[in-house]
Design an enzyme around this catalytic site. Structure first.
Site, PDB file in Angstrom:
ATOM      1  N   GLY A  11    -121.806 -38.549  31.653  1.00 41.89           N
ATOM      2  CA  GLY A  11    -120.378 -38.748  31.372  1.00 41.89           C
ATOM      3  C   GLY A  11    -120.071 -40.216  31.135  1.00 41.89           C
ATOM      4  O   GLY A  11    -120.598 -41.072  31.837  1.00 41.89           O
ATOM      5  N   VAL A  23    -126.127 -56.741  30.046  1.00 48.11           N
ATOM      6  CA  VAL A  23    -127.577 -56.550  29.889  1.00 48.11           C
ATOM      7  C   VAL A  23    -128.068 -57.328  28.664  1.00 48.11           C
ATOM      8  O   VAL A  23    -129.015 -58.115  28.738  1.00 48.11           O
ATOM      9  CB  VAL A  23    -127.921 -55.039  29.748  1.00 48.11           C
ATOM     10  CG1 VAL A  23    -129.358 -54.849  29.286  1.00 48.11           C
ATOM     11  CG2 VAL A  23    -127.678 -54.309  31.077  1.00 48.11           C
ATOM     12  N   ARG A  72    -125.668 -35.496  26.826  1.00 44.40           N
ATOM     13  CA  ARG A  72    -126.443 -34.769  27.824  1.00 44.40           C
ATOM     14  C   ARG A  72    -127.629 -34.176  27.069  1.00 44.40           C
ATOM     15  O   ARG A  72    -127.500 -33.804  25.909  1.00 44.40           O
ATOM     16  CB  ARG A  72    -125.584 -33.718  28.506  1.00 44.40           C
ATOM     17  CG  ARG A  72    -124.447 -34.373  29.275  1.00 44.40           C
ATOM     18  CD  ARG A  72    -123.900 -33.517  30.393  1.00 44.40           C
ATOM     19  NE  ARG A  72    -123.246 -34.330  31.409  1.00 44.40           N
ATOM     20  CZ  ARG A  72    -121.963 -34.712  31.369  1.00 44.40           C
ATOM     21  NH1 ARG A  72    -121.198 -34.363  30.353  1.00 44.40           N
ATOM     22  NH2 ARG A  72    -121.455 -35.439  32.333  1.00 44.40           N
ATOM     23  N   ASP A 103    -125.586 -39.661  38.561  1.00 45.20           N
ATOM     24  CA  ASP A 103    -126.756 -39.265  39.353  1.00 45.20           C
ATOM     25  C   ASP A 103    -127.777 -38.465  38.547  1.00 45.20           C
ATOM     26  O   ASP A 103    -128.978 -38.588  38.777  1.00 45.20           O
ATOM     27  CB  ASP A 103    -126.347 -38.541  40.643  1.00 45.20           C
ATOM     28  CG  ASP A 103    -125.600 -37.253  40.381  1.00 45.20           C
ATOM     29  OD1 ASP A 103    -125.039 -37.103  39.277  1.00 45.20           O
ATOM     30  OD2 ASP A 103    -125.582 -36.395  41.273  1.00 45.20           O
ATOM     31  N   THR A 125    -120.073 -44.217  36.275  1.00 41.30           N
ATOM     32  CA  THR A 125    -119.395 -42.915  36.341  1.00 41.30           C
ATOM     33  C   THR A 125    -118.063 -43.111  37.046  1.00 41.30           C
ATOM     34  O   THR A 125    -117.982 -43.891  37.993  1.00 41.30           O
ATOM     35  CB  THR A 125    -120.239 -41.866  37.099  1.00 41.30           C
ATOM     36  OG1 THR A 125    -119.392 -40.755  37.431  1.00 41.30           O
ATOM     37  CG2 THR A 125    -120.810 -42.389  38.401  1.00 41.30           C
ATOM     38  N   ILE A 126    -117.038 -42.382  36.592  1.00 45.25           N
ATOM     39  CA  ILE A 126    -115.739 -42.550  37.266  1.00 45.25           C
ATOM     40  C   ILE A 126    -115.725 -41.829  38.617  1.00 45.25           C
ATOM     41  O   ILE A 126    -114.832 -42.035  39.424  1.00 45.25           O
ATOM     42  CB  ILE A 126    -114.552 -42.041  36.402  1.00 45.25           C
ATOM     43  CG1 ILE A 126    -114.646 -40.529  36.149  1.00 45.25           C
ATOM     44  CG2 ILE A 126    -114.451 -42.808  35.096  1.00 45.25           C
ATOM     45  CD1 ILE A 126    -113.351 -39.939  35.578  1.00 45.25           C
ATOM     46  N   ASP A 127    -116.722 -40.980  38.862  1.00 46.14           N
ATOM     47  CA  ASP A 127    -116.671 -40.093  40.038  1.00 46.14           C
ATOM     48  C   ASP A 127    -116.983 -40.763  41.374  1.00 46.14           C
ATOM     49  O   ASP A 127    -116.713 -40.195  42.426  1.00 46.14           O
ATOM     50  CB  ASP A 127    -117.657 -38.923  39.853  1.00 46.14           C
ATOM     51  CG  ASP A 127    -117.255 -38.046  38.685  1.00 46.14           C
ATOM     52  OD1 ASP A 127    -116.048 -37.943  38.428  1.00 46.14           O
ATOM     53  OD2 ASP A 127    -118.141 -37.473  38.027  1.00 46.14           O
ATOM     54  N   ASP A 129    -119.745 -40.917  42.792  1.00 43.81           N
ATOM     55  CA  ASP A 129    -120.585 -39.987  43.555  1.00 43.81           C
ATOM     56  C   ASP A 129    -122.030 -40.471  43.669  1.00 43.81           C
ATOM     57  O   ASP A 129    -122.946 -39.672  43.832  1.00 43.81           O
ATOM     58  CB  ASP A 129    -120.526 -38.583  42.917  1.00 43.81           C
ATOM     59  CG  ASP A 129    -120.965 -38.596  41.463  1.00 43.81           C
ATOM     60  OD1 ASP A 129    -121.154 -39.686  40.891  1.00 43.81           O
ATOM     61  OD2 ASP A 129    -121.104 -37.503  40.886  1.00 43.81           O
ATOM     62  N   ARG A 171    -114.706 -32.859  40.822  1.00 39.35           N
ATOM     63  CA  ARG A 171    -115.135 -31.502  41.174  1.00 39.35           C
ATOM     64  C   ARG A 171    -115.679 -31.462  42.596  1.00 39.35           C
ATOM     65  O   ARG A 171    -115.363 -30.576  43.359  1.00 39.35           O
ATOM     66  CB  ARG A 171    -116.215 -31.024  40.192  1.00 39.35           C
ATOM     67  CG  ARG A 171    -115.618 -30.053  39.221  1.00 39.35           C
ATOM     68  CD  ARG A 171    -116.642 -29.493  38.263  1.00 39.35           C
ATOM     69  NE  ARG A 171    -116.167 -29.703  36.921  1.00 39.35           N
ATOM     70  CZ  ARG A 171    -116.780 -30.388  35.988  1.00 39.35           C
ATOM     71  NH1 ARG A 171    -117.937 -30.940  36.227  1.00 39.35           N
ATOM     72  NH2 ARG A 171    -116.254 -30.534  34.802  1.00 39.35           N
TER      73      ARG A 171
HETATM   74  P1  ADP Z   1    -124.526 -38.042  34.910  1.00 39.51           P
HETATM   75  O1  ADP Z   1    -125.623 -39.007  34.683  1.00 39.51           O
HETATM   76  O2  ADP Z   1    -123.182 -38.573  34.515  1.00 39.51           O
HETATM   77  O3  ADP Z   1    -124.571 -37.447  36.300  1.00 39.51           O
HETATM   78  P2  ADP Z   1    -125.735 -35.587  33.874  1.00 39.51           P
HETATM   79  O4  ADP Z   1    -125.902 -34.995  35.228  1.00 39.51           O
HETATM   80  O5  ADP Z   1    -125.274 -34.716  32.771  1.00 39.51           O
HETATM   81  O6  ADP Z   1    -124.738 -36.828  33.881  1.00 39.51           O
HETATM   82  O7  ADP Z   1    -127.135 -36.230  33.469  1.00 39.51           O
HETATM   83  C1  ADP Z   1    -127.317 -36.892  32.248  1.00 39.51           C
HETATM   84  C2  ADP Z   1    -128.655 -36.567  31.671  1.00 39.51           C
HETATM   85  O8  ADP Z   1    -129.686 -37.004  32.581  1.00 39.51           O
HETATM   86  C3  ADP Z   1    -128.945 -35.082  31.482  1.00 39.51           C
HETATM   87  O9  ADP Z   1    -128.427 -34.592  30.284  1.00 39.51           O
HETATM   88  C4  ADP Z   1    -130.452 -35.053  31.475  1.00 39.51           C
HETATM   89  O10 ADP Z   1    -130.968 -35.444  30.218  1.00 39.51           O
HETATM   90  C5  ADP Z   1    -130.816 -36.138  32.490  1.00 39.51           C
HETATM   91  N1  ADP Z   1    -131.061 -35.497  33.816  1.00 39.51           N
HETATM   92  C6  ADP Z   1    -130.166 -34.889  34.615  1.00 39.51           C
HETATM   93  N2  ADP Z   1    -130.750 -34.361  35.701  1.00 39.51           N
HETATM   94  C7  ADP Z   1    -132.062 -34.630  35.583  1.00 39.51           C
HETATM   95  C8  ADP Z   1    -133.229 -34.331  36.374  1.00 39.51           C
HETATM   96  N3  ADP Z   1    -133.148 -33.640  37.513  1.00 39.51           N
HETATM   97  N4  ADP Z   1    -134.425 -34.791  35.939  1.00 39.51           N
HETATM   98  C9  ADP Z   1    -134.520 -35.476  34.781  1.00 39.51           C
HETATM   99  N5  ADP Z   1    -133.474 -35.778  33.998  1.00 39.51           N
HETATM  100  C10 ADP Z   1    -132.274 -35.369  34.380  1.00 39.51           C
END
Ligand code: ADP
Length: 319
Positions: A11, A23, A72, A103, A125-127, A129, A171
């Site tokens: 996100g 960076v 994603r 995460d 992330t804005i969350d 978390d 959420r």
């Molecule tokens: P955020 O980073 O904001 O939490 P996501 O949970 O959608 O967003 O994760 C972003 C991307 O990171 C996912 O689309 C995927 O490509 C990768 N990712 C997420 N979870 C895993 C995981 N358990 N192992 C490897 N890559 C992951």
């Protein structure tokens, strides 16, 4: 470490651009090469890699979103996808990678580190978390956006003497609701970390009415339920009309606050320092206004409890 890559993933969050800028500028300051990877892990797998220079990040510190775009990528969840990513990293001559994201993105960063690519995570992330950091890049801007909305809703709520429910993002986390609710002077703040007691919310509204209060503003984190349903329940209990506002994605955009720009600048620069020191699988963060570094693996295993002192304070101030 001759060439460093940077990507944004998951996100988007206001301040990601300021982090990219930090960076890029830090890498150039240290006389190394910097490349940007478009669309997170998806662009990495597809080899969407661009050379960056000082001008690439000019005029972006104040912009929301991310100039590198984000995505994603399900393919990256599988070993074959990650192998493709490693292949592209090698092909582009990238010696170290900085991943700005949440995460999920951290899990991907850890996987890449385990595959031998030096990788550092920056919390975007804005969350809020992500553990081991007081704040994530974007939280402060999102909170300010919500406070702004509360101010506006308060005007109309007062004019019409109404109960308003404002649904905000969150959420699984109530940080945005809690911080914006306190700063915006909400009567009730409903967050996923605290069991919902709709009767006590209704009683508080009625107590306020008896004291001559003209309006009630309830901030609801989306994880608790929908503003429409909560509104109906309150009407059933109080006989008062309710109105709602669902803020949605406006919370993810907008010009980042000074706090988020500062945080992003500090964390982005630190991520570069860590790579140049030969570190990998680390996450940067901020604690008590000092920059900190932790193992990503450790960060991912930690729970990040909501600040109970703030929950308590919210209850006291909205008596
Ligand atoms: P955020 O980073 O904001 O939490 P996501 O949970 O959608 O967003 O994760 C972003 C991307 O990171 C996912 O689309 C995927 O490509 C990768 N990712 C997420 N979870 C895993 C995981 N358990 N192992 C490897 N890559 C992951």
């Amino acid at each position: 470490m001759k060439t460093i890559g940077v990507l944004t993933s998951g996100g988007d969050a206001p301040g990601m651009n300021a982090a990219i800028r930090a960076v890029v500028r830090s890498v150039i300051y240290h006389e190394r090469e910097i490349v940007g990877i478009m669309r997170g892990y998806l662009g990495l797998i597809n080899g969407e890699i661009i050379h960056m220079h000082l001008g690439s990040v000019a005029d972006i510190i104040h912009r929301g979103g991310t100039i590198l775009h984000t995505a994603r990528c399900d393919e990256f969840l599988y070993p074959e996808g990650r192998a493709k990513a490693v292949k592209q990293i090698k092909k582009a001559g990238i010696d170290g990678l900085i991943v700005i994201g949440g995460d999920g993105s951290y899990r991907g960063a850890l996987d890449l580190a385990k595959l031998g690519i030096p990788t550092i995570g920056v919390p975007g992330t804005i969350d809020n978390d992500i553990a081991c950091t007081d704040a994530t890049i974007g939280l402060d801007t999102a909170v300010n956006t919500v406070v702004d909305a509360i101010n506006k809703v308060r005007d109309t709520a007062t004019s019409h003497e109404r109960v308003f429910i404002i649904e905000v993002m969150g959420r699984n986390r109530g940080d945005i609701a809690l911080l914006a609710g306190i700063a915006g002077g909400a009567e009730s703040i409903l967050i996923p970390e605290v069991p919902l007691n709709i009767k006590s919310v209704a009683e508080k509204i009625e107590r306020g009415r008896k004291r001559g209060k003209l309006h009630s503003i309830i901030i609801l984190a989306e994880g608790v339920g929908s503003a429409i349903d909560v509104g109906k329940e309150i009407t059933a209990l109080t006989n008062l009309e309710t109105r709602y506002a669902i803020l949605g994605h406006i919370q993810r955009g907008g010009t980042p606050t000074a706090y988020d720009r500062m945080l992003a600048s500090r964390l982005g620069a630190e991520a570069v320092e860590l790579l140049l020191k030969g570190e990998s699988a680390k996450a940067v963060g901020i604690e008590a206004n000092k920059i900190v570094r932790y193992d990503i693996e450790y960060v991912l295993k930690q729970k990040k409890p909501i600040d109970l002192e703030l929950v308590n304070l919210a209850g006291i101030l909205a008596i």
